[in-house]
Every structure is written in C-alpha cells, then in structure tokens.
Write an enzyme that holds these catalytic residues in place. Structure first.
Site, PDB file in Angstrom:
ATOM      1  N   SER A 136      -4.461  44.793 -27.646  1.00  0.00           N
ATOM      2  CA  SER A 136      -5.278  43.829 -26.918  1.00  0.00           C
ATOM      3  C   SER A 136      -4.516  43.339 -25.703  1.00  0.00           C
ATOM      4  O   SER A 136      -3.292  43.481 -25.610  1.00  0.00           O
ATOM      5  CB  SER A 136      -5.628  42.639 -27.810  1.00  0.00           C
ATOM      6  OG  SER A 136      -4.512  41.772 -27.951  1.00  0.00           O
ATOM      7  N   ASP A 137      -5.219  42.759 -24.753  1.00  0.00           N
ATOM      8  CA  ASP A 137      -4.532  42.025 -23.703  1.00  0.00           C
ATOM      9  C   ASP A 137      -4.096  40.681 -24.295  1.00  0.00           C
ATOM     10  O   ASP A 137      -4.480  40.319 -25.408  1.00  0.00           O
ATOM     11  CB  ASP A 137      -5.431  41.848 -22.480  1.00  0.00           C
ATOM     12  CG  ASP A 137      -4.621  41.817 -21.182  1.00  0.00           C
ATOM     13  OD1 ASP A 137      -3.460  41.387 -21.214  1.00  0.00           O
ATOM     14  OD2 ASP A 137      -5.156  42.219 -20.129  1.00  0.00           O
TER      15      ASP A 137
END
Length: 740
Positions: A296-297
């Site tokens: 994920s960011d």
C-alpha cells in the site's frame, strides 16, 4: 524477477514453518517512530520537508536530534517484515536482530523512495523521459540501484510510471509524461536498470548482490488522472481508457520482471485502489502475472475508512487483503486485525500464505537470506562520487534539456560576452534537485551560476527576483548595465511541485512574468531558462520571449548541463514528454486526444474555447536544435506481421545534431473512437551538416489494436494513417487500408 528451483524450495519450506502471526508480520511495514519531542511519523516528517514546511537542513537536524523507536522487540518477534531507513549502521543492527534473534531468522527488507537517483541525483522523470532514450533510462536506474544497495536499501519505491495529462497535479514531475507508449518504454527500461544486475556480474568487481534492487512500480493505477489535478483525489474513467492509457506502463513493467507494485491513494470508479480487487488481483496478478508483491502507499489502508468504503480498521484490513494487498505501509492494521479476520473466516489462510510467499520470494531473490549485512567497505564506497556517476548525471541532464524558442538566433552565446545571470533560482544549488530526492549532498550540486563559471563565462549574478521573491528594480538596472546579454532563470522552487503540491494556476509563480517584462524593456537580448517540475502555462512567454529553454530540474549536474547548451558545447536534443498549455484553463491537455463529432474549427459551434487557443503552446514531442531538420519521402512497406515506415531526414543547417524521429498512428474508423494520433515508435539519428539519412521504424500489426470496454484487446480492419516527424504536431502522413 525469477527464483531458481532451489530458492523456491527454500521459500516453501520456510512458509511451512511459519505461524499465522509470523506470516502476517511479513505483511507489516513500519518506519522508525520519532520520539523525544517529535510526535510525528517518519512519513509525516518527510511530507513536511517535501511540502516546504521545513527545509532539508531542518529535516536532517530533526533526524539527528530526535530519538527513534526502531521497534526491536517486534522485529525479534517476527512481526515486522520491512523497515524504511537510510542508516547502514542501524540497518546492520536491526538485521542482526531479525536474522539472529527471531525464531526463523527471516531478514528485513529496507525500502526507500529513490525516484530519480540516490546520491547521484539525475533529472526528474518528466525531464528524463524527454530524452527519448531507453538506454539512458536503464543506466541511470542501475546507478541508483548500486548506490542505494551499499546503504542497505534493496527495494526502491520506483519507478513512478503514472501517465499524467494534467500539470496542475504536482506529481507529474515524478512520472514520464502524457503518453502511454513513451511511459511504457520508460517503465521497462527502469525495471531492467534496477533489477537486471541480479543476472549479471558487476563490472566494477563488487558482489553481484550489490548490483541490483527490487523495483516497485507505482502508483497503481490511474493516480495521474486525479480529478482537477488535486493530489489524492478521485478518478473515474471507462474500462477502455484505463486499459489503453493508464495500465500500459504497468503491464510493460510487469512483463519486464518488476518485483513489486505500490497501489495508489485514489479511488478508481468508486473503489479505492488499495482495496480494488479488479486492478490488484484480477489484472495485475492474474492477467499480467506479477510474481512479487503489492504494498500500500503510506497509511492508505487506514484511509479507506476516510474514503467511506471501510467501516473500521478491521473492515479495511479484510478488504485490502482479499483484494490482493500483500503489505501494509505504516499503519499496523494488518498486525492488529488480520489474525482475527482469519480466525473469523473473513480472510482465508490461502490469502495470507500467498502474500507471505510473495514477500519471502522477493527477499530470497535479493539474496538477503544468505547475505543480510552490509560490509564496512560497501558503506563507504560512494563517500566520494566516482567520475563515471558524475558523467552519467551530466549526460542525462544534457539530453533532457529542450530548446523551445531561438527566434533571433541569440543562442548559443559566446563565453567572452558579458552575461548578466538573473533570478534567485540561478544561484541556488538546492533547487536544481527536484521533488522526491532525499539522499543528495550539497557538495555535489552545481548551480547554474556555478555551471557558467565552470564554463569560463564572463558572468555576473543579480538576483532581481524569483518565484518566492519580490522584484528588485535596482538589481535589474545593474544587470542591464553590466551585461551584453541577460540570462534569466525563472520557474518553480522544488516545493512547488511533487506530492501534495497541486497548483490551480500553472503560470510562472510570483511576479516572474513582471520580472521578464522589465528585463525585455531594458533592450538587451534576453535568454530565458525555465527551472520547473511541471508543464507550465506559457501563453505569454511563447508570444513574447524570443529565446526560451526548458531546463526542468536536472539534478546535481544541472549547472554544467545548462552551460553546455547555452554556450553551444552541446546541441540540444531533448523533446517534450508533456504538452505545455497557453493557459491553465486548457488542462488537461494532451496530443493523443480523441476527435469529437465537432472537431475544433473556425465555426463557433465546435469543440474549443472562445478565449484560448485549441492547441498547446508547445506540443508533445517538440524540441528545437541549433540546426534544422527536413523530412521528406515517407514510404510504408507491409510484411506479414508488420508495417515499416521510412522517411528521409536531412540536416539542413551547419551544425551537427541528433534528431528524435517519431512514428505515430491513427486508427481512422473503429468501433470505439480512437486518438487522432498515438506514438508507436521513435529512434535517434545523428546527422552531420548537410547529411541526409533514411530512417526506418517498424510497427507490428499486433500493436495496432486497442482495448474495448470489456477490457479485451481487439484489432479491426480499416483505414489507418501513419505519421513520421520531429514532433506530434509536425509530421508527414501516409494512409493505409489494413486487413488483419
């Protein structure tokens, strides 16, 4: 990324020994927490620096003074799989805990943002893409991989390969521009540069493992289409547009062997990419065949609650894991919630096993299990930059410069002319670096003023003004009095582009247009150099400035590169990877738009503005030279599998130069409206004065189709047009009747 059978066996055997908690631990990435008076995370501090809220010097000071909690107990318990840091000594300490004190001895992987160079910072991606040089893209990435690996960083959050058509979005600076074909060639070259050292012996005598890193293609996907150009904003588009425009660079990077991907912040058609099963599992993993993992960011899984698609942290963890999100960056949500989700049957054990296996496979491929530590020699290998790295950053910078105007042939300048160098950006070494470069050293940076001095020019500096400064009329008068010619450097500070730096007005910030007006009014010849991280709105500049260079933010050798072009030691070859609008209101603007039922024309009731031009100020693929190229005699030959387009290119001037010849295609009539032009190939040709060469580019028939709204790739018989020329706007054309 490809494991040997023995490596794969080791991964399988290790996975069989792991507890559920240890598997979820591999899915957990955490950064050191800052303590001792700083109640912010590592990511938040970095964002403060990138936003300009604190300077790089202040950032370093905070790092030096703050205590850090490296969560050694969690590493010892096998609950952390990845850490972000750039301290090789601390890396060895934490790695020793992971390898020698945890139950199974699984090493950590260290990830970091290395977008356009580690210490040897080269041009921002939007600039470098304009070199139209895949071999250059590969070599600069390889240089960054070697430098960062000596510091323990074996995983780059790069390349950033978002297609960006709206320069209000600050992150256009990090990506390769508006065209999916160029972005795809950029993407695959960067993957090869970062990763191919795994299969090659290092030429400088270092160990092979120190010759490569794992790439992380980002941001997946359609982040570059954020509505209104606002960072983190929503995106909405048809399936055909997704597959034809925004997915191709990721497909190309995956096919080149990319080891990982980072999901983007935005929602896509109402589903955040963090929990988007269609894009993550069905497209990236199953259709494209990603062998590594997806991260994920920063904080993005938690932000699904803010999106309104997840009720709470448990729900966000459940959705993300099931969609194919293998690693959580920065929130501890997986560690806190996934075990419960598995026990309740909301997430299957197969999902956890798959994620852990993918992460372990990348670590195994990186040789971290057998060689987890950094040697003292490696830590200090680049204490002084090798000359070949300096030379490569200079080469990349020179090839990225675009000559936009030279109407009065003022350029190139003579070094014995008295030159007044104007603009605060011209004397600032730190502003040449560009957004998302965090490991550079001031001692390596060459400002434009320093570059002019290094070239032996008779130059004197006058600030006069800048993007964040008032105009000084006294200094303008002094500059006019001293110089035979005025060189004005205008543009943006580094903090004005990049993440969280969207701009509603993309004209020159501050009073820089007024500054240029006053400089022109002196009557002295004015050469304008742009230093910026986005395609600016240049309507006034295009009409009023006789001489204009797009200098971008070119990295540590910017000053020397600009000087080499200004004084004619290097004949500019760069082309634009993004269209420049006249006014901000034209955005998004891009050459490969579709035609409407009422294409723009003189008649009022056509698709256009009544108060702005239809075309850009400077189009995609555009770039001048100190010589002139003439195109003639376009021919097209058909074979069973391809068309070969040939054109004659002549250097009609008296200076040797290198031209980028571009091939475009139009599918004139199809079951979906198609772009008026699509880039399908390019090559460079070096020509002596008066020399003419025939240049050939091949277009495979397999590449002449498109994706429909079912996401299926189709080819359709009918009328096609092929174009060849020096930009998207100036081409020769031949029409074809194609039967597949």
């Amino acid at each position: 990324m490809q494991l040997t059978p023995l490596q794969q066996k080791r991964v399988d055997e290790l996975l069989a020994k792991m507890t559920l908690e240890e598997k979820i631990g591999q899915m957990n990435q955490l950064s050191p927490s800052l303590v001792g008076g700083f109640d912010v995370s590592f990511e938040e501090l970095i964002e403060m620096a990138m936003d300009g809220k604190i300077s790089q010097e202040e950032l370093h000071q905070k790092f030096e003074n703050a205590e850090r909690d490296y969560q050694e107990d969690n590493i010892r318990a096998g609950l952390i799989g990845c850490v972000m840091l750039q301290d090789p000594g601390k890396y060895n300490e934490l790695q020793k805990i992971a390898v020698e004190e945890s139950r199974l001895g699984i090493p950590l992987i260290i990830g970091f943002d290395v977008i356009h160079g580690y210490r040897s910072v080269y041009p921002i991606a939007l600039a470098e893409a304009g070199a139209f040089d895949p071999d250059l893209f590969r070599r600069t990435a390889h240089m960054a991989a070697k430098e960062s690996r000596t510091q323990g960083i074996s995983w780059h959050f790069a390349p950033m390969i978002d297609v960006g058509r709206d320069s209000r979005w600050g992150r256009v600076s990090e990506g390769p521009g508006e065209d999916p074909y160029l972005a795809s060639r950029f993407a695959e070259a960067k993957i090869h540069g970062l990763q191919d050292g795994a299969y090659e012996d290092a030429k400088d005598g270092t160990e092979r493992r120190e010759n490569y890193v794992a790439a992380c293609m980002k941001h997946y996907v359609a982040y570059g289409a954020a509505e209104s150009g606002r960072d983190y904003n929503t995106t909405s588009m048809s399936i055909s547009q997704l597959h034809n425009v925004y997915l191709p660079p990721f497909k190309a990077a995956t096919e080149a062997g990319a080891a990982s991907a980072m999901a983007s912040f935005n929602d896509l058609n109402g589903v955040p990419c963090t929990v988007n099963e269609y894009t993550l599992r069905r497209t990236l993993k199953e259709r494209y065949g990603l062998k590594g993992f997806v991260v994920s960011d920063a904080n993005a899984i938690r932000e699904c609650i803010d999106h309104g698609i997840a009720a709470d942290r448990y729900d966000a963890a459940r959705q993300a894991a099931n969609a194919g999100m293998d690693m959580d960056m920065g929130t501890s949500i997986y560690i806190e919630e996934l075990k419960n989700a598995v026990e309740r049957g909301d997430v299957s054990m197969e999902v956890i096993d798959e994620a852990a296996r993918r992460i372990l496979s990348v670590k195994m491929w990186l040789d971290l299990f057998d060689h987890p530590y950094i040697t003292e020699e490696a830590m200090h290998r680049y204490d002084k930059l090798p000359q070949e790295h300096v030379a490569l950053t200079l080469e990349a910078a020179k090839k990225s410069i675009v000559l936009l105007k030279n109407d009065e042939k003022v350029l190139p300048l003579k070094k014995d002319q008295k030159i007044s160098l104007v603009g605060s950006l011209a004397a600032s070494p730190s502003e040449i670096i560009g957004a998302w470069a965090m490991s550079w050293k001031g001692e390596d940076c060459v400002s434009i003023l320093d570059g002019f001095k290094n070239a032996g020019a008779d130059v004197k500096y006058f600030a006069c003004g800048g993007p964040d400064r008032e105009i000084n009329d006294d200094e303008i008068a002094q500059a006019a009095s001293f110089g035979d010619v005025i060189v004005a450097v205008v543009g943006e500070t580094t903090a004005m582009s990049g993440e969280a730096a969207s701009r509603a007005d993309t004209t020159l910030p501050g009073k820089q247009r007024e500054l240029l007006e006053k400089l022109l009014a002196t009557g002295k010849p004015v050469v304008t150099i742009l230093m910026n991280g986005r395609a600016l709105a240049l309507g006034w500049e295009a009409e009023n400035l006789p001489t204009l260079i797009e200098g971008w933010q070119l990295g540590i050798q910017m000053g020397n590169a600009i000087a080499s072009v200004v004084f004619g030691d290097y004949n500019p070859t760069g082309k634009l990877a993004a269209s420049f609008p006249y006014v901000t209101g034209q955005l998004p603007i891009y050459y490969n738009h579709t035609s409407t039922g009422r294409p723009a024309g003189k008649f009022k009731f056509t698709s256009k503005y009544i108060d702005a031009p239809t075309e850009p100020a400077f189009p995609f693929g555009y770039g001048l030279s100190y010589t002139t190229y003439q195109y003639s005699d376009l021919t097209v030959e058909e074979s069973v599998e391809a068309f070969t387009a040939k054109v004659k290119v002549k250097n009609a001037g008296n200076v040797a130069g290198t031209e980028t010849v571009q091939l475009y295609m139009q599918d004139v009539t199809a079951s979906l409206v198609r772009p008026v032009k699509e880039l399908k190939g390019f090559t460079k040709v070096a020509l002596a004065p008066g020399e003419e060469k025939e240049v050939a580019l091949t277009l495979k028939k397999a590449d002449m189709g498109f994706y429909n709204n079912d996401g299926e790739y189709v080819r359709e018989d009918g009328k096609f047009r092929l174009f060849m020329g020096g930009s998207s706007a100036e081409t020769l054309m031949q029409e074809l009747d194609v039967r597949f």
